[in-house]
Design an enzyme around this catalytic site. Sequence first.
Site, PDB file in Angstrom:
ATOM      1  CB  VAL A  14      -0.990  -0.021   1.086  1.00  0.00           C
ATOM      2  CG1 VAL A  14      -2.020   1.207   1.150  1.00  0.00           C
ATOM      3  CG2 VAL A  14      -1.876  -1.210   1.294  1.00  0.00           C
ATOM      4  CB  ALA A  43       9.970   5.264   7.952  1.00  0.00           C
ATOM      5  CD  GLU A 129     -13.114   6.231   2.477  1.00  0.00           C
ATOM      6  OE1 GLU A 129     -13.724   5.057   2.640  1.00  0.00           O
ATOM      7  OE2 GLU A 129     -13.763   7.103   2.551  1.00  0.00           O
ATOM      8  CD  GLU A 190      -5.191  -7.800   6.648  1.00  0.00           C
ATOM      9  OE1 GLU A 190      -4.560  -7.076   7.692  1.00  0.00           O
ATOM     10  OE2 GLU A 190      -5.580  -7.534   5.698  1.00  0.00           O
ATOM     11  CE  LYS A 205     -10.809  -4.654   5.840  1.00  0.00           C
ATOM     12  NZ  LYS A 205     -10.732  -5.654   4.848  1.00  0.00           N
ATOM     13  N   GLY A 302      -5.392  -4.280  -2.672  1.00  0.00           N
ATOM     14  CA  GLY A 302      -4.425  -4.273  -3.648  1.00  0.00           C
ATOM     15  C   GLY A 302      -3.793  -2.911  -3.607  1.00  0.00           C
TER      16      GLY A 302
HETATM   17  N1  HSE Z   1      -6.668  -8.705   3.769  1.00  0.00           N
HETATM   18  C1  HSE Z   1      -7.759  -7.801   3.570  1.00  0.00           C
HETATM   19  C2  HSE Z   1      -8.755  -8.369   2.334  1.00  0.00           C
HETATM   20  C3  HSE Z   1      -6.870  -6.562   2.688  1.00  0.00           C
HETATM   21  O1  HSE Z   1      -8.584  -9.332   1.964  1.00  0.00           O
HETATM   22  O2  HSE Z   1      -9.737  -7.831   2.294  1.00  0.00           O
HETATM   23  C4  HSE Z   1      -7.721  -5.308   2.703  1.00  0.00           C
HETATM   24  O3  HSE Z   1      -8.096  -4.760   4.009  1.00  0.00           O
END
Ligand code: HSE
Length: 436
Positions: A14, A43, A129, A190, A205, A302
Amino acid sequence: MEAVKVGLLGLGTVGGGTATVLLRNAAEIQARVGRAIEVSHVAGLGIADQTIVDPAKVKLTEDAFEVVNDPEVQIVVELIGGYTLAKDLVMKAIDNGKHVVTANKALIATHGTEIMQAATAKGVTVSYEAAVAGGIPIIKAMREGLAGNQIQWLAGIINGTGNFILTEMRDKGRDFDDVLKEAQELGYAEADPTFDVEGIDAAHKLTILASLAFGIELQFEKTYTEGISKITTEDVNYAEELGYRIKHLGIARKTDNGIELRVHPTLIPEKRLLANVDGVMNAVLVQGDAVGPTLYYGAGAGAEPTASAVVADIIDTVRSIDVPADQKVPLLGFRADSMRDTPVLSIDDAETSYYLRMSAEDKPGVLAEVSEVFAAHSISLEAVLQKEPSEGVNLVNLVLLSQQVQEKNMNGAIKEVEALAAIQGEVVRIRMEHLG
Ligand code: HSE
């Protein structure tokens, strides 16, 4: 006007995407914002080998605290993930009077209340966001676009990895582990993939969405969390036969008694748009009292889709730099002094319909016995499917769909059904939502 200086913590999937989008779209962004936005300090581990930013123009370090303590940096973008170090860095950035942008859902869901309080006290913003549904601007939609509504419920496919696994299992009959490995290689999963397959990422989330929807504090620990690791191809196929798809949903619903917050595999009618959200895509369906249902769809993970959300937050932050704190959009959608104490309900008090599968002896009267148990608990059945026994086996799969019932009532009925002599093993239960 002078450029705004941004410090990036993390140059992985990201972070790299964010730096790339900021550089590639610099002219477009300046035209929208009225001033340049420059990445001035980055960093990351092994930063000397990076090839994304120009080391002649950008300071590079392996020590993230150097960025957070850099007087020139006005906005700190935290993209390293995790709880401990990320929290220390964000709290230090706030203490230093810097605005923060983060994609870290785990951090916001578990430490968000403390972080938001510190930011409010210091008069800086914390934007997140990218923490929910990757590139979909769902936070902005909930906090601003739907601000005139009472939100009644929302349901979302908010983990791309889990959705990718379920889609590939259904469409190609692929093996769970094989698809998970591909999701990891594609950079969707993750760092700890149990967060994806056991529903923890989706629960992070959902916690954030529920706070924005209902003006409640972030309460990750009260979110009922069940993953997709126990879903079998057999159940996927039976669901299809009955006209449903199994999706891993996060559901938040306001009821007269409190708020249901639950993440679990869910049967939904195959005709619903949500049932047709496949692969790594995410979608969130929000029901507002004024607007009715609205659906938000897009890439949930992504590099560049997530960067799209991070960069939008950076732009919003720059635009709000000179706005007095009490006139800014509240960090969690509702003003800190107007948060509500509506209780989050235990899963026992949630109301939903159920798909039930059990292994039953193939003899007359078994279906009647099972039906009697449900009738005694005042549970109406909507459909019954009995599969042919395999050759030489005297057990059949019985699949039942129930109407809406409280979870604790269903628990009692399932216990009694499992105690029947003609029923072998445990009853498989998958919750079902019509999303009408
Ligand atoms: N591991 C998360 C997913 C990445 O697969 O949705 C995005 O938050």
